[in-house]
Design a protein around this motif. Structure first.
Motif, mmCIF file in Angstrom:
data_model
loop_
_atom_site.group_PDB
_atom_site.id
_atom_site.type_symbol
_atom_site.label_atom_id
_atom_site.label_comp_id
_atom_site.label_asym_id
_atom_site.label_seq_id
_atom_site.Cartn_x
_atom_site.Cartn_y
_atom_site.Cartn_z
ATOM 1 N N PHE A 108 0.838 -1.201 0.000
ATOM 2 C CA PHE A 108 0.000 0.000 0.000
ATOM 3 C C PHE A 108 0.875 1.254 0.000
ATOM 4 N N ALA A 112 0.868 4.136 -2.834
ATOM 5 C CA ALA A 112 0.451 5.494 -2.482
ATOM 6 C C ALA A 112 1.513 6.507 -2.886
ATOM 7 N N PRO A 116 0.770 9.553 -7.634
ATOM 8 C CA PRO A 116 0.702 10.879 -8.266
ATOM 9 C C PRO A 116 1.469 10.959 -9.583
ATOM 10 N N LEU A 127 -7.142 18.480 -8.227
ATOM 11 C CA LEU A 127 -7.254 17.859 -6.911
ATOM 12 C C LEU A 127 -6.840 18.846 -5.818
ATOM 13 N N PHE A 130 -9.103 21.769 -4.673
ATOM 14 C CA PHE A 130 -10.062 21.403 -3.651
ATOM 15 C C PHE A 130 -9.496 21.659 -2.249
ATOM 16 N N PHE A 131 -8.168 21.611 -2.135
ATOM 17 C CA PHE A 131 -7.536 21.883 -0.848
ATOM 18 C C PHE A 131 -7.381 23.377 -0.605
ATOM 19 N N TRP A 170 4.694 17.021 -4.585
ATOM 20 C CA TRP A 170 3.762 15.901 -4.467
ATOM 21 C C TRP A 170 3.798 15.040 -5.730
ATOM 22 N N ILE B 18 -0.553 8.070 3.620
ATOM 23 C CA ILE B 18 -1.923 8.607 3.717
ATOM 24 C C ILE B 18 -1.956 10.056 3.249
ATOM 25 N N TRP B 20 0.029 11.372 1.139
ATOM 26 C CA TRP B 20 0.292 11.388 -0.298
ATOM 27 C C TRP B 20 -0.943 11.023 -1.116
ATOM 28 N N ILE B 21 -1.740 10.120 -0.569
ATOM 29 C CA ILE B 21 -2.886 9.635 -1.344
ATOM 30 C C ILE B 21 -4.134 10.485 -1.039
ATOM 31 N N ALA B 22 -4.048 11.337 0.010
ATOM 32 C CA ALA B 22 -5.232 12.078 0.463
ATOM 33 C C ALA B 22 -5.887 12.937 -0.626
ATOM 34 N N PRO B 23 -5.101 13.700 -1.420
ATOM 35 C CA PRO B 23 -5.779 14.536 -2.418
ATOM 36 C C PRO B 23 -6.651 13.718 -3.368
ATOM 37 N N LEU B 24 -6.142 12.533 -3.724
ATOM 38 C CA LEU B 24 -6.902 11.679 -4.637
ATOM 39 C C LEU B 24 -8.159 11.150 -3.948
ATOM 40 N N PHE B 26 -9.769 12.498 -1.404
ATOM 41 C CA PHE B 26 -10.719 13.597 -1.222
ATOM 42 C C PHE B 26 -11.485 13.871 -2.507
#
Lengths: 297, 269
Positions: A108, A112, A116, A127, A130-131, A170, B18, B20-24, B26
């Motif tokens: 995982f 992860a 990106p 994406l 949205f932040f 990122w 977590i 790193w994957i959070a934007p996706l 969300f």
């Protein structure tokens, strides 16, 4: 016999050039000729209806050097490079060390980190929008839980470039991680065992053994990160459009704007030549200097 | 002590994963909930596919998908043909001027196509290829990088195989097609994955060269759809974003190993 060898050599030459010609033509049309044409058109004035284009030598360059926006954009880009290169290398290294160690949920974790990389920059920007959006964005929502005021991350000069930088890091850290990961897997196990027998701490082992062995990889990644700091600008189109008041404008975006929004091709050409010169310098330094100074196994 | 460091390692690694994957995640969550629920982070609000419906009807996505698909196919086909021929010439043929041409090719490695947008735009217009998919793809076909990669792959082919095929009476082209190309299959696969994901995601050049829905790829379509002037709300943008990354993302999750291996093989030469 020599006549036969001669014939064979001639045939090879003909075949060789025939095989090369399609690629050679396209490279000429879309790389070499445009480079020369850029140099050429950077030395001409921008034609208007009344004043046709004329040769003005280095005047376009002088204009650029006198243009405060140009220097602001250069400063922005240096800052962008100065932060994104070391930080993404550092994060990539940490990711690789973790993804290579025996931790739980390793699959995982690797996925992860790398995900990106396969997204388009435009999607990444959406994406992150949205932040960043003030009031509605996730960052503001989290901030309001702690009673912090709403911040317009993309709308104020102090934070806009940082917001851009974070998206870039990122996007590229996971990509750089896989090169470190591959290099880590070539480090022999006995080095770790020997270090353990000697009672070396993990920190010393990493610093004195792992990092020097990773040097060639770090160099490779640094050159890539440097190139990225010129070309990764797609997210500007979504997030800030270079604003507010040019605070997040980067060189390639400025070239695009100059050529396709202000229709000022000669100045765009002059700027392009400067970028090519810098990229050429990076390539030359890489070939001549750094390659010799890194430790290869 | 040892188990504590191990725990800390796992904790740090998973925390970063977590983040790193959070934007996706969300975006996925926003795409599947109503805008007001997404904006207020109502964690227990109902799921919906409405955003996808609105997004899908808001732009000619099917056409964009077809355009992107055509674009990456055209580029890949062109790259395979050109880099195979040139790579073979550089690796296995002796002819005068070869070394000079190779240095010229290497020079293109640092002249990024992205930087030459102004003159390449003029060139594409001159060739009558403005606003065509071929015009978007053409500057990338003779990839110096691909030529270099193929040359390395072909250099690794044992010369005995080449000699044997020649004694059997195979022509140059036959040798290339029957000996070299099959042996370089892993390189082709790696190159294909990297090329497809690069050009699926490419934006600046297609933005400049395309001007109509009939040629526009997904990335450009997505940027127009999400432009603030259009006033589309964030859930719908998220849905559109998820839609346009889905094929590549699913492909990546299924063939993750091959993807990572390919990027490695192509990256470290």
């Amino acid at each position: 016999m020599s006549a036969h060898a001669n014939l064979e050599r001639r045939r090879q030459a003909i075949y060789g050039w025939l095989l090369l010609s399609p690629a050679a033509i396209l490279l000429t049309v879309f790389a070499f000729y445009p480079t020369i044409a850029t140099l050429w058109s950077s030395m001409f004035s921008r034609g208007t209806r009344r004043n046709p284009t004329e040769f003005i030598g280095a005047e376009n360059y002088a204009d650029l050097f006198a243009d405060p926006t140009f220097w602001l954009v250069v400063r922005n880009n240096l800052f962008y490079a100065g932060i994104t290169i070391p930080v993404s290398i550092g994060i990539a290294l940490a990711m690789a060390l973790w993804a290579n160690s025996k931790i739980s949920a390793r699959g995982f974790v690797r996925t992860a980190y790398f995900t990106p990389t396969v997204l388009p920059m435009i999607a990444a920007a959406n994406l992150w929008l949205f932040f960043y959006t003030p009031g509605l964005g996730v960052l503001d929502q989290i901030g309001s839980l702690f009673g912090l005021p709403s911040v317009n991350w993309l709308g104020q000069p102090e934070t806009a470039l940082w917001a851009i930088i974070i998206v870039t890091i990122w996007k590229e850290a996971g990509f750089f991680m896989i090169f470190y990961l591959a290099a880590l897997q070539t480090i022999p196990e006995d080095l770790k065992e020997a270090a353990d027998i000697e009672g070396t701490s993990r920190w010393t082992y990493t610093r004195r053994i792992v990092l020097p062995l990773l040097m060639p990889t770090t160099l490779f990644i640094a050159v890539n990160a440097m190139i990225n700091s010129v070309k990764l600008i797609d997210h500007l189109f979504i997030l800030t459009k270079g604003g507010p008041s040019d605070a997040s404008k980067l060189i390639l975006y400025y070239i695009w704007e100059m050529a396709f929004a202000f229709f000022d091709a000669p100045h765009a050409a002059a700027m392009t030549m400067l970028v090519i010169a810098v990229l050429g310098l990076v390539a030359a330094v890489q070939f001549l200097y750094l390659d010799k100074r890194t430790h290869y196994q | 002590m040892k188990s504590l460091t191990k725990f800390m390692d796992s904790f740090g690694a998973i925390l970063l994963a977590i983040i790193w994957i959070a934007p996706l995640l969300f975006a996925f969550w926003a795409a599947t909930h109503s805008t007001s629920d997404a904006v207020n982070l109502n964690l227990f609000s109902p799921w919906t596919l409405d955003n996808f419906r609105v997004a899908w009807n808001g732009a000619p996505w099917l056409m964009y998908f077809v355009n992107t698909f055509t674009l990456v196919t055209v580029i890949l086909a062109g790259q395979f043909i050109l880099t195979t021929l040139a790579g073979f010439a550089f690796a296995q043929l002796q002819f005068p001027g070869k070394d000079y041409v190779f240095i010229l090719v290497l020079m293109q490695l640092f002249i990024l196509p992205e930087v030459l947008i102004v003159e390449n735009y003029a060139m594409v217009s001159r060739l009558g290829l403005f606003d065509t998919i071929l015009g978007v793809g053409m500057p990338y076909m003779a990839s110096a990088f691909g030529i270099f990669l193929m040359r390395q792959a072909f250099k690794g082919v044992p010369i005995e195989l080449h000699e044997a095929a020649r004694i059997e009476g195979c022509s140059w082209f036959g040798i290339l097609w029957r000996v070299y190309v099959p042996l370089a299959k892993p390189t082709y696969l790696a190159y294909a994955l990297v090329s497809v994901s690069t050009h699926w995601n490419n934006f600046l050049w297609p933005l400049i060269v395309t001007n109509s829905p009939e040629t526009r790829p997904l990335t450009v379509g997505l940027s127009i759809f999400g432009a603030p002037e259009n006033g589309v709300d964030i859930s719908v943008i998220s849905a559109a974003t998820m839609m346009s990354v889905a094929p590549l993302l699913i492909g990546f999750l299924v063939f993750q190993r091959q993807f990572v291996q390919s990027f490695l093989r192509v990256g470290i030469k």
